[in-house]
Motif scaffolding. Structure first.
Motif, short mmCIF file in Angstrom:
data_model
loop_
_atom_site.label_atom_id
_atom_site.label_comp_id
_atom_site.label_asym_id
_atom_site.label_seq_id
_atom_site.Cartn_x
_atom_site.Cartn_y
_atom_site.Cartn_z
N PHE A 69 -67.69 -67.81 -44.83
CA PHE A 69 -67.27 -68.82 -43.87
C PHE A 69 -68.48 -69.58 -43.35
O PHE A 69 -69.51 -68.98 -43.06
CB PHE A 69 -66.57 -68.18 -42.67
N TYR A 109 -58.84 -71.94 -44.29
CA TYR A 109 -58.33 -71.02 -43.29
C TYR A 109 -58.31 -71.73 -41.93
O TYR A 109 -59.11 -72.62 -41.67
CB TYR A 109 -59.22 -69.78 -43.18
N PHE A 166 -54.86 -67.79 -43.55
CA PHE A 166 -54.85 -68.56 -44.79
C PHE A 166 -53.89 -69.74 -44.66
O PHE A 166 -52.74 -69.57 -44.24
CB PHE A 166 -54.43 -67.65 -45.94
N SER A 205 -59.51 -66.37 -30.15
CA SER A 205 -59.21 -64.94 -29.98
C SER A 205 -58.23 -64.40 -31.01
O SER A 205 -57.52 -63.43 -30.74
CB SER A 205 -58.68 -64.68 -28.57
N GLN A 206 -58.15 -65.03 -32.17
CA GLN A 206 -57.32 -64.53 -33.26
C GLN A 206 -58.13 -64.51 -34.54
O GLN A 206 -59.16 -65.17 -34.64
CB GLN A 206 -56.07 -65.39 -33.45
N GLY A 207 -57.66 -63.77 -35.53
CA GLY A 207 -58.30 -63.79 -36.82
C GLY A 207 -57.92 -65.03 -37.61
O GLY A 207 -56.90 -65.66 -37.33
N PRO A 208 -58.72 -65.41 -38.60
CA PRO A 208 -58.39 -66.57 -39.43
C PRO A 208 -57.07 -66.37 -40.17
O PRO A 208 -56.68 -65.23 -40.46
CB PRO A 208 -59.56 -66.64 -40.42
N TYR A 237 -61.64 -73.79 -41.53
CA TYR A 237 -62.74 -73.42 -42.42
C TYR A 237 -62.40 -73.79 -43.86
O TYR A 237 -61.30 -73.48 -44.35
CB TYR A 237 -62.99 -71.91 -42.37
N GLN A 269 -58.22 -70.89 -37.66
CA GLN A 269 -58.43 -69.83 -36.68
C GLN A 269 -58.20 -70.35 -35.26
O GLN A 269 -58.88 -71.29 -34.83
CB GLN A 269 -59.84 -69.23 -36.79
#
Lengths: 113, 111
Positions: free
Chosen positions: B101, B36, B46, B41-44, B87, B38
């Motif tokens: 994670f 992943y 894929f 300030s954002q989500g991970p 990650y 990231q």
């Protein structure tokens, strides 16, 4: 195709208060998971919901609870807020058959004073 | 899920190829390897997933040796916008959806 959305973007609460965070899943996804991410750390799994039932839970106390609605949207509720609850809360939607491919929203930044 | 070890941080320059290696000595037979990305300030997000040998998509390549005890994420010709945390996750979260994670690798791409 609509992605995962979360509201609010930012939130400030005081210790002892309660908070509700909201998430709209990606179209077609039937599963939603919630994660807590402290500054400088990777996301930590809170729980997952499938068909409106809790389907798995991480090491979080019962004051962290959730709901999933028939339209697959979801809420995360946290009672009796503590200072350590300050974090980025992430919602992720997926298909139950593809659990390792999760689509994350932008998160809600919660600050507890 | 199998524990993973990856470098805390890496620096690179625009246009270079970046390889991030992840060690997972205790990987189980049924485990997949997933990466992943990231941004702040954002989500991970894929990136890629594989089980063995090599997987390639429009974003990256994933190299997995025969013993599967490590894997390498390869990003071709990085740009400044590839600056992010990467990650490595190993395992199959099954029907709980529990992704584990670690701290990830912070990649800094310089001009």
């Amino acid at each position: 195709e609509t992605g995962v959305t979360q509201s609010p973007t930012h939130l400030i609460k005081t210790r002892g208060q309660q908070v509700t965070l909201r998430c709209s899943s990606q179209s077609g996804h039937n599963t939603v998971s919630w994660y807590q991410q402290a500054l400088g750390q990777g996301p930590q799994f809170i729980f997952q919901y499938y068909r409106e039932e809790e389907n798995g839970r991480g090491n979080f106390p019962p004051r962290f609870s959730g709901l999933q609605f028939p339209n697959y949207s979801s809420e995360l509720n946290v009672n009796a807020l503590e200072l350590d609850d300050s974090a980025l809360y992430l919602c992720a939607s997926s298909l139950l058959a593809e659990p390792d491919t999760q689509y994350f929203g932008p998160g809600t930044r919660l600050t507890v004073l | 899920l199998a524990k993973t070890t990856q470098p805390i941080s890496m620096d690179s320059y625009e246009g270079q190829e970046v390889n991030i290696t992840c060690s997972h000595n205790n990987i189980a037979t049924n485990d997949y390897i997933t990466w992943y990305q990231q941004f702040p300030s954002q989500g991970p997000r894929f990136i890629i997933q594989g089980y063995k040998t090599k997987v390639t998509n429009e974003v990256a390549s994933l190299f997995i040796p025969a013993d599967r005890k490590s894997s390498t994420l390869s990003l071709p010709r990085v740009s400044l916008s590839d600056t992010a945390v990467y990650y490595c996750l190993v395992g199959w979260s099954g029907n709980t959806g529990k992704l584990i994670f670690g701290q990830g690798t912070t990649l800094q791409v310089k001009p």
